[in-house]
Design a protein around this motif. Structure first.
Motif, PDB file in Angstrom:
ATOM      1  N   VAL A 226      41.625  12.243  85.997  1.00  0.00           N
ATOM      2  CA  VAL A 226      40.491  11.318  86.044  1.00  0.00           C
ATOM      3  C   VAL A 226      40.786  10.203  87.046  1.00  0.00           C
ATOM      4  O   VAL A 226      41.900   9.668  87.086  1.00  0.00           O
ATOM      5  N   ASP A 227      39.803   9.859  87.862  1.00  0.00           N
ATOM      6  CA  ASP A 227      39.979   8.773  88.829  1.00  0.00           C
ATOM      7  C   ASP A 227      39.646   7.410  88.238  1.00  0.00           C
ATOM      8  O   ASP A 227      40.284   6.412  88.571  1.00  0.00           O
ATOM      9  N   MET A 228      38.643   7.368  87.367  1.00  0.00           N
ATOM     10  CA  MET A 228      38.180   6.085  86.841  1.00  0.00           C
ATOM     11  C   MET A 228      37.556   6.282  85.463  1.00  0.00           C
ATOM     12  O   MET A 228      36.929   7.311  85.207  1.00  0.00           O
ATOM     13  N   VAL A 229      37.742   5.300  84.602  1.00  0.00           N
ATOM     14  CA  VAL A 229      37.067   5.272  83.305  1.00  0.00           C
ATOM     15  C   VAL A 229      36.296   3.961  83.216  1.00  0.00           C
ATOM     16  O   VAL A 229      36.861   2.885  83.441  1.00  0.00           O
ATOM     17  N   ILE A 230      35.014   4.057  82.923  1.00  0.00           N
ATOM     18  CA  ILE A 230      34.193   2.864  82.726  1.00  0.00           C
ATOM     19  C   ILE A 230      33.911   2.742  81.233  1.00  0.00           C
ATOM     20  O   ILE A 230      33.396   3.677  80.605  1.00  0.00           O
ATOM     21  N   THR A 231      34.255   1.601  80.659  1.00  0.00           N
ATOM     22  CA  THR A 231      34.068   1.387  79.229  1.00  0.00           C
ATOM     23  C   THR A 231      33.520  -0.014  78.992  1.00  0.00           C
ATOM     24  O   THR A 231      33.159  -0.719  79.937  1.00  0.00           O
ATOM     25  N   ASP A 232      33.451  -0.426  77.733  1.00  0.00           N
ATOM     26  CA  ASP A 232      32.896  -1.738  77.401  1.00  0.00           C
ATOM     27  C   ASP A 232      34.002  -2.726  77.050  1.00  0.00           C
ATOM     28  O   ASP A 232      35.186  -2.366  76.979  1.00  0.00           O
ATOM     29  N   ALA A 233      33.623  -3.960  76.804  1.00  0.00           N
ATOM     30  CA  ALA A 233      34.581  -5.034  76.567  1.00  0.00           C
ATOM     31  C   ALA A 233      35.345  -4.890  75.254  1.00  0.00           C
ATOM     32  O   ALA A 233      36.299  -5.628  75.015  1.00  0.00           O
ATOM     33  N   GLY A 234      34.960  -3.938  74.419  1.00  0.00           N
ATOM     34  CA  GLY A 234      35.637  -3.739  73.147  1.00  0.00           C
ATOM     35  C   GLY A 234      36.955  -3.011  73.245  1.00  0.00           C
ATOM     36  O   GLY A 234      37.675  -2.901  72.247  1.00  0.00           O
ATOM     37  N   VAL A 235      37.310  -2.519  74.413  1.00  0.00           N
ATOM     38  CA  VAL A 235      38.564  -1.785  74.563  1.00  0.00           C
ATOM     39  C   VAL A 235      39.737  -2.747  74.372  1.00  0.00           C
ATOM     40  O   VAL A 235      39.709  -3.893  74.816  1.00  0.00           O
ATOM     41  N   SER A 236      40.777  -2.284  73.697  1.00  0.00           N
ATOM     42  CA  SER A 236      41.903  -3.161  73.347  1.00  0.00           C
ATOM     43  C   SER A 236      42.856  -3.371  74.524  1.00  0.00           C
ATOM     44  O   SER A 236      42.883  -2.589  75.484  1.00  0.00           O
ATOM     45  N   GLU A 237      43.661  -4.430  74.427  1.00  0.00           N
ATOM     46  CA  GLU A 237      44.674  -4.715  75.437  1.00  0.00           C
ATOM     47  C   GLU A 237      45.689  -3.581  75.506  1.00  0.00           C
ATOM     48  O   GLU A 237      46.268  -3.306  76.564  1.00  0.00           O
ATOM     49  N   PHE A 238      45.909  -2.926  74.388  1.00  0.00           N
ATOM     50  CA  PHE A 238      46.829  -1.783  74.338  1.00  0.00           C
ATOM     51  C   PHE A 238      46.430  -0.727  75.365  1.00  0.00           C
ATOM     52  O   PHE A 238      47.264  -0.236  76.126  1.00  0.00           O
ATOM     53  N   TYR A 239      45.139  -0.403  75.418  1.00  0.00           N
ATOM     54  CA  TYR A 239      44.687   0.618  76.354  1.00  0.00           C
ATOM     55  C   TYR A 239      44.599   0.087  77.783  1.00  0.00           C
ATOM     56  O   TYR A 239      44.829   0.834  78.738  1.00  0.00           O
ATOM     57  N   LYS A 240      44.299  -1.175  77.941  1.00  0.00           N
ATOM     58  CA  LYS A 240      44.293  -1.752  79.283  1.00  0.00           C
ATOM     59  C   LYS A 240      45.679  -1.631  79.917  1.00  0.00           C
ATOM     60  O   LYS A 240      45.819  -1.238  81.074  1.00  0.00           O
ATOM     61  N   ASP A 241      46.706  -1.955  79.139  1.00  0.00           N
ATOM     62  CA  ASP A 241      48.081  -1.857  79.636  1.00  0.00           C
ATOM     63  C   ASP A 241      48.488  -0.405  79.861  1.00  0.00           C
ATOM     64  O   ASP A 241      49.129  -0.077  80.864  1.00  0.00           O
ATOM     65  N   ALA A 242      48.107   0.466  78.929  1.00  0.00           N
ATOM     66  CA  ALA A 242      48.484   1.875  79.033  1.00  0.00           C
ATOM     67  C   ALA A 242      47.857   2.539  80.253  1.00  0.00           C
ATOM     68  O   ALA A 242      48.513   3.319  80.960  1.00  0.00           O
ATOM     69  N   PHE A 243      46.587   2.237  80.521  1.00  0.00           N
ATOM     70  CA  PHE A 243      45.918   2.823  81.675  1.00  0.00           C
ATOM     71  C   PHE A 243      46.547   2.320  82.973  1.00  0.00           C
ATOM     72  O   PHE A 243      46.681   3.074  83.937  1.00  0.00           O
ATOM     73  N   LYS A 244      46.914   1.060  82.995  1.00  0.00           N
ATOM     74  CA  LYS A 244      47.554   0.500  84.186  1.00  0.00           C
ATOM     75  C   LYS A 244      48.872   1.207  84.469  1.00  0.00           C
ATOM     76  O   LYS A 244      49.177   1.541  85.622  1.00  0.00           O
ATOM     77  N   LYS A 245      49.641   1.488  83.416  1.00  0.00           N
ATOM     78  CA  LYS A 245      50.914   2.181  83.567  1.00  0.00           C
ATOM     79  C   LYS A 245      50.711   3.614  84.044  1.00  0.00           C
ATOM     80  O   LYS A 245      51.526   4.153  84.792  1.00  0.00           O
ATOM     81  N   GLN A 246      49.627   4.242  83.605  1.00  0.00           N
ATOM     82  CA  GLN A 246      49.365   5.630  83.977  1.00  0.00           C
ATOM     83  C   GLN A 246      48.660   5.755  85.324  1.00  0.00           C
ATOM     84  O   GLN A 246      48.473   6.858  85.824  1.00  0.00           O
ATOM     85  N   GLY A 247      48.258   4.633  85.890  1.00  0.00           N
ATOM     86  CA  GLY A 247      47.623   4.663  87.212  1.00  0.00           C
ATOM     87  C   GLY A 247      46.180   5.120  87.201  1.00  0.00           C
ATOM     88  O   GLY A 247      45.658   5.555  88.229  1.00  0.00           O
ATOM     89  N   VAL A 248      45.521   5.005  86.041  1.00  0.00           N
ATOM     90  CA  VAL A 248      44.101   5.358  85.937  1.00  0.00           C
ATOM     91  C   VAL A 248      43.279   4.062  85.980  1.00  0.00           C
ATOM     92  O   VAL A 248      43.541   3.144  85.210  1.00  0.00           O
ATOM     93  N   LYS A 249      42.323   3.988  86.879  1.00  0.00           N
ATOM     94  CA  LYS A 249      41.526   2.781  87.024  1.00  0.00           C
ATOM     95  C   LYS A 249      40.595   2.619  85.840  1.00  0.00           C
ATOM     96  O   LYS A 249      39.823   3.520  85.507  1.00  0.00           O
ATOM     97  N   LEU A 250      40.651   1.462  85.181  1.00  0.00           N
ATOM     98  CA  LEU A 250      39.821   1.172  84.020  1.00  0.00           C
ATOM     99  C   LEU A 250      38.889   0.023  84.367  1.00  0.00           C
ATOM    100  O   LEU A 250      39.329  -1.075  84.702  1.00  0.00           O
TER     101      LEU A 250
END
Length: 254
Positions: A226-250
């Motif tokens: 996946v190149d990019m995931v678009i989501t809403d403001a309810g996503v947790s900091e846990f996933y923000k950090d995890a996606f950054k580590k995996q190199g997937v644009k959130l």
């Protein structure tokens, strides 16, 4: 620290961030992975959490199949915000692909084409929404009708994709799991989604925050596809950090 104190700490962490990792709990509580895994097993048996690969979540990670009519009434504001963000990635005289799902239906309703737009889709509802625009050429994939999602699946639909290559695939999913990847409730739909991914230069997943930490029967692909995931403001900091580590644009839609 007693067993009860550890259990209380774990549940407190889940109340704050929805997901916890074994490695983080070991560090915070200064105990072994064996101890934490026993704690998580006990808490799951008590119906207080769900174990996942490498951690635990407070939400049931397994998704049942629901009709599109049921799902389109859920997370309406979030889906609308996601759709309005996603439409900014459609360009003048573009050729795009739109899969099935209620979030991509919101996207279809937001499209105001610049120049001529070509859309290849597996969704009957998306086609019906887009056919009102004279500037949009809609290519409806053909195949067996999956009534619960109002979309087509099967080999006929997949074979049609061999004739197309689009700039972007907008893909709705039922679950996003850091280890399992993206998934949907139907294996046939998952297989067609994989074929659609192969026919697009860029894959953008549209998923509200309730889909994170969940998995479904039909695996579509690993997150790295996946190149990019678009989501809403309810996503947790846990996933923000995890996606950054995996190199997937959130992208967080506001």
């Amino acid at each position: 620290m007693t067993n009860v104190e550890r259990h209380q700490y774990i549940l407190q962490q889940l109340a704050v961030q929805a997901n916890v990792l074994v490695v983080d709990l070991c560090k915070a509580l200064e105990v072994s992975t064996v101890t934490i895994r026993k704690d998580l097993k006990f808490l799951e048996g008590s119906g207080l959490l769900f174990r996942t690969h490498g951690g635990a979540t407070k939400n049931n990670p397994y998704i049942r199949d629901r009709s599109v009519m049921e799902k389109e009434k859920m997370q309406i504001d979030e889906k609308l915000a996601i759709a309005r963000q996603a439409v900014t990635y459609i360009h003048e005289n573009d050729s795009i692909m739109i899969a099935s799902g209620t979030t991509v239906q919101f996207l279809a309703a937001e499209i105001q084409p610049k120049g001529n737009l070509t859309v290849v889709t597996s969704s009957i509802n998306v086609s019906q929404e887009l056919m009102k625009h004279a500037e949009i050429d809609v290519i409806q994939l053909g195949g067996a009708l999956r009534k619960s999602s109002c979309s087509v699946i099967g080999t006929n639909a997949a074979q049609m994709l061999a004739d197309f290559f689009c700039s972007t695939l907008f893909l709705g999913v039922d679950g996003i799991d850091l280890n399992y990847g993206i998934s949907t409730t139907n294996v046939g739909e998952a297989k067609l989604n994989r074929a659609m991914m192969e026919s697009a230069h860029q894959v953008i997943v549209l998923a509200d925050s309730s889909k994170f930490g969940r998995k479904s029967f039909g695996k579509i692909a690993e997150l790295e596809k996946v190149d990019m995931v678009i989501t809403d403001a309810g996503v947790s900091e846990f996933y923000k950090d995890a996606f950054k580590k995996q190199g997937v644009k959130l992208i967080i839609a506001i």
